[in-house]
Scaffold this motif. Structure first.
Motif, short mmCIF file in Angstrom:
data_model
loop_
_atom_site.label_atom_id
_atom_site.label_comp_id
_atom_site.label_asym_id
_atom_site.label_seq_id
_atom_site.Cartn_x
_atom_site.Cartn_y
_atom_site.Cartn_z
N ILE A 132 0.82 -1.21 0.00
CA ILE A 132 0.00 0.00 0.00
C ILE A 132 0.86 1.27 0.00
CG2 ILE A 132 -1.74 1.30 1.29
CD1 ILE A 132 -2.74 -1.41 2.36
N PHE A 133 1.99 1.21 0.71
CA PHE A 133 2.86 2.39 0.81
C PHE A 133 4.27 2.07 0.30
CE2 PHE A 133 -0.15 2.52 4.43
CZ PHE A 133 -0.88 3.66 4.06
N PRO A 134 4.40 1.74 -0.98
CA PRO A 134 5.71 1.34 -1.50
C PRO A 134 6.76 2.43 -1.40
CG PRO A 134 4.16 1.72 -3.30
CD PRO A 134 3.37 1.73 -2.04
N GLY A 135 6.34 3.69 -1.56
CA GLY A 135 7.30 4.78 -1.49
C GLY A 135 7.96 4.90 -0.13
N VAL A 136 7.23 4.54 0.90
CA VAL A 136 7.76 4.63 2.27
C VAL A 136 8.75 3.50 2.55
CG1 VAL A 136 7.16 4.55 4.72
CG2 VAL A 136 5.68 5.77 3.10
N PHE A 137 8.43 2.29 2.04
CA PHE A 137 9.19 1.11 2.45
C PHE A 137 10.18 0.60 1.41
CE2 PHE A 137 5.31 0.99 5.04
CZ PHE A 137 5.88 0.93 6.30
N ILE A 138 10.17 1.17 0.20
CA ILE A 138 11.10 0.69 -0.82
C ILE A 138 12.56 0.83 -0.39
CG2 ILE A 138 11.34 2.84 -2.12
CD1 ILE A 138 10.92 -0.68 -3.64
N PRO A 139 12.94 1.83 0.43
CA PRO A 139 14.35 1.90 0.87
C PRO A 139 14.80 0.67 1.67
CG PRO A 139 13.28 4.02 1.23
CD PRO A 139 12.20 3.04 0.86
N VAL A 140 13.85 -0.04 2.27
CA VAL A 140 14.20 -1.25 3.03
C VAL A 140 14.88 -2.27 2.12
CG1 VAL A 140 13.30 -3.17 4.41
CG2 VAL A 140 12.35 -0.87 4.70
N LYS A 141 14.49 -2.27 0.84
CA LYS A 141 15.05 -3.23 -0.10
C LYS A 141 16.57 -3.12 -0.20
CE LYS A 141 14.42 -4.90 -4.84
NZ LYS A 141 15.77 -4.66 -5.36
N ASP A 142 17.08 -1.90 0.02
CA ASP A 142 18.54 -1.70 -0.03
C ASP A 142 19.25 -2.28 1.19
OD1 ASP A 142 18.21 -0.32 -2.42
OD2 ASP A 142 17.95 1.61 -1.39
N ARG A 143 18.48 -2.71 2.18
CA ARG A 143 19.06 -3.27 3.41
C ARG A 143 18.77 -4.77 3.53
NH1 ARG A 143 20.77 1.00 2.71
NH2 ARG A 143 20.85 2.82 4.08
N VAL A 144 18.36 -5.38 2.42
CA VAL A 144 17.99 -6.80 2.47
C VAL A 144 19.14 -7.67 2.95
CG1 VAL A 144 17.45 -8.79 1.01
CG2 VAL A 144 16.12 -6.71 0.78
N MET A 145 20.32 -7.44 2.41
CA MET A 145 21.48 -8.24 2.79
C MET A 145 21.78 -8.12 4.28
SD MET A 145 22.85 -9.73 -0.04
CE MET A 145 24.63 -9.83 -0.02
N LEU A 146 21.69 -6.89 4.79
CA LEU A 146 21.97 -6.64 6.20
C LEU A 146 20.93 -7.32 7.09
CD1 LEU A 146 23.59 -5.24 8.43
CD2 LEU A 146 22.15 -3.21 8.08
N ILE A 147 19.65 -7.20 6.72
CA ILE A 147 18.57 -7.80 7.53
C ILE A 147 18.68 -9.32 7.50
CG2 ILE A 147 16.07 -8.07 7.75
CD1 ILE A 147 15.80 -5.25 6.54
N LEU A 148 18.88 -9.87 6.30
CA LEU A 148 19.03 -11.33 6.20
C LEU A 148 20.23 -11.81 7.00
CD1 LEU A 148 18.29 -12.36 2.51
CD2 LEU A 148 17.12 -13.13 4.55
N GLY A 149 21.32 -11.07 6.90
CA GLY A 149 22.52 -11.44 7.66
C GLY A 149 22.26 -11.43 9.15
N SER A 150 21.47 -10.46 9.61
CA SER A 150 21.14 -10.39 11.04
C SER A 150 20.28 -11.57 11.46
CB SER A 150 20.39 -9.08 11.33
OG SER A 150 21.19 -7.95 11.00
N VAL A 151 19.30 -11.92 10.63
CA VAL A 151 18.44 -13.08 10.93
C VAL A 151 19.28 -14.35 11.00
CG1 VAL A 151 16.58 -14.55 10.04
CG2 VAL A 151 16.36 -12.07 9.95
N MET A 152 20.17 -14.52 10.03
CA MET A 152 21.02 -15.71 10.00
C MET A 152 21.94 -15.75 11.22
SD MET A 152 19.99 -17.27 7.32
CE MET A 152 21.23 -18.52 7.14
N THR A 153 22.49 -14.59 11.59
CA THR A 153 23.40 -14.55 12.73
C THR A 153 22.68 -14.91 14.02
OG1 THR A 153 24.72 -12.82 11.65
CG2 THR A 153 25.01 -13.10 14.01
N LEU A 154 21.48 -14.36 14.23
CA LEU A 154 20.70 -14.71 15.42
C LEU A 154 20.38 -16.19 15.46
CD1 LEU A 154 18.16 -11.74 15.71
CD2 LEU A 154 20.02 -12.29 17.28
#
Length: 303
Positions: free
Chosen positions: A24-46
């Protein structure tokens, strides 16, 4: 009810809300896509921080069972689903193959535990598949669909290593230095992973918003087959592992549906077509909603 218990119990609502916000709000959340590697890495590390490697090594002694599960879930089933999706066109069949080859998600043991399955068994399989993914995913993609794709195998392996081996190494360094903190924080890790995955979902669904709006008919057609795959994957997983006990079968059904889609989305974006990526992103819908529904249905109610 403690906050982390609340999040784990109602994980489906968090996932659904995150996906809706992204669409619904792609303009707000599209920047998250640039942090996918970091977020995935954090999930994997935990996830790796929660591992007791002594228990893991003990379970690996039953390698004949783990090897059979790996062969069936990441060899036979992907090939069968790929063949079945063949008449739907190369993009959908490749997306199905890529999804089915994807290792179980880092949060799948948490979901399995919530729904009453054998979380430890799923965790061991998840770790084994994750560690072997840089090897078996490129190899099986070439083996099954080599005539249809030009795959950058070294590039794909590099991406998989960054997303898997680096978090493993980070957890191995963190755990002995901050052992007490890690032991104290383990009870929160499941909820934190759900929050991280929810954050990731907003970015992934925001990136799918544009192609959906531009070609709603194509997106609807793709969505129908995405839902169909989401229905058949856990059912087939439940049936094909008939030789295991119910809790293990339930765990494999949940994990077989809830794969590491963030990992696959990164691979799809870098090495496959836009249509393949759209299928992967739309699969977030059944993958994140169906486990919550599964907990209310059939054999899961007995666990």
């Amino acid at each position: 009810m403690k906050w982390y218990t609340f999040i784990q119990k109602y994980f489906g609502f968090f996932f659904a809300a995150a996906m809706a916000l992204g669409l619904i709000f792609p303009g707000v959340f599209i920047p998250v896509k640039d942090r996918v590697m970091l977020i995935l890495g954090s999930v994997m590390t935990l996830t790796f921080l929660t591992l007791d490697f002594r228990d893991l090594l003990h379970n690996l002694k039953r390698f004949h069972v783990l090897g059979l599960v790996l062969l069936v879930s990441k060899g036979i089933l992907p090939f069968l689903f790929y063949l079945a999706a063949g008449p739907l066109g190369p993009d959908i069949s490749l997306a199905v193959l890529l999804l089915c080859l994807t290792p179980f998600a880092a949060v799948s043991p948490t979901l399995t535990k919530i729904l009453g399955g054998d979380a430890e068994f799923v965790l061991v399989n998840q770790v084994l598949q994750t560690l072997l993914a840089p090897l078996y995913m490129p190899f099986l993609l070439l083996l099954f669909a080599g005539t249809e794709i030009e795959l950058d195998v070294p590039g794909m392996m590099k991406s998989l290593v960054l997303l898997i081996i680096v978090p493993l190494a980070a957890s191995a360094l963190i755990k002995p230095v901050f052992r007490r903190t890690v032991e104290y924080g383990k009870k929160y890790f499941g909820a934190l992973n759900i929050i991280l995955i929810s954050t990731l979902l907003t970015g992934l669904l925001a990136s799918a918003s544009a192609p959906i709006r531009e070609n709603p008919a194509d997106a609807l057609y793709t969505g129908v087959w995405v839902i169909a795959l989401g229905v058949f994957l856990p059912v087939v997983s439940w049936l094909i592992f008939f030789f295991l006990d119910e809790k293990k079968r339930a765990g494999l059904s949940i994990a077989g549906l809830y794969m590491n889609i963030g990992l696959t989305a990164v691979i799809a974006a870098g090495f496959f077509s836009r249509e393949v990526l759209l299928f992967i992103l739309l699969f977030e819908l059944p993958a994140n909603i169906f486990p919550f529904v599964m907990g209310k249905l059939g054999p899961f109610r007995k666990l």
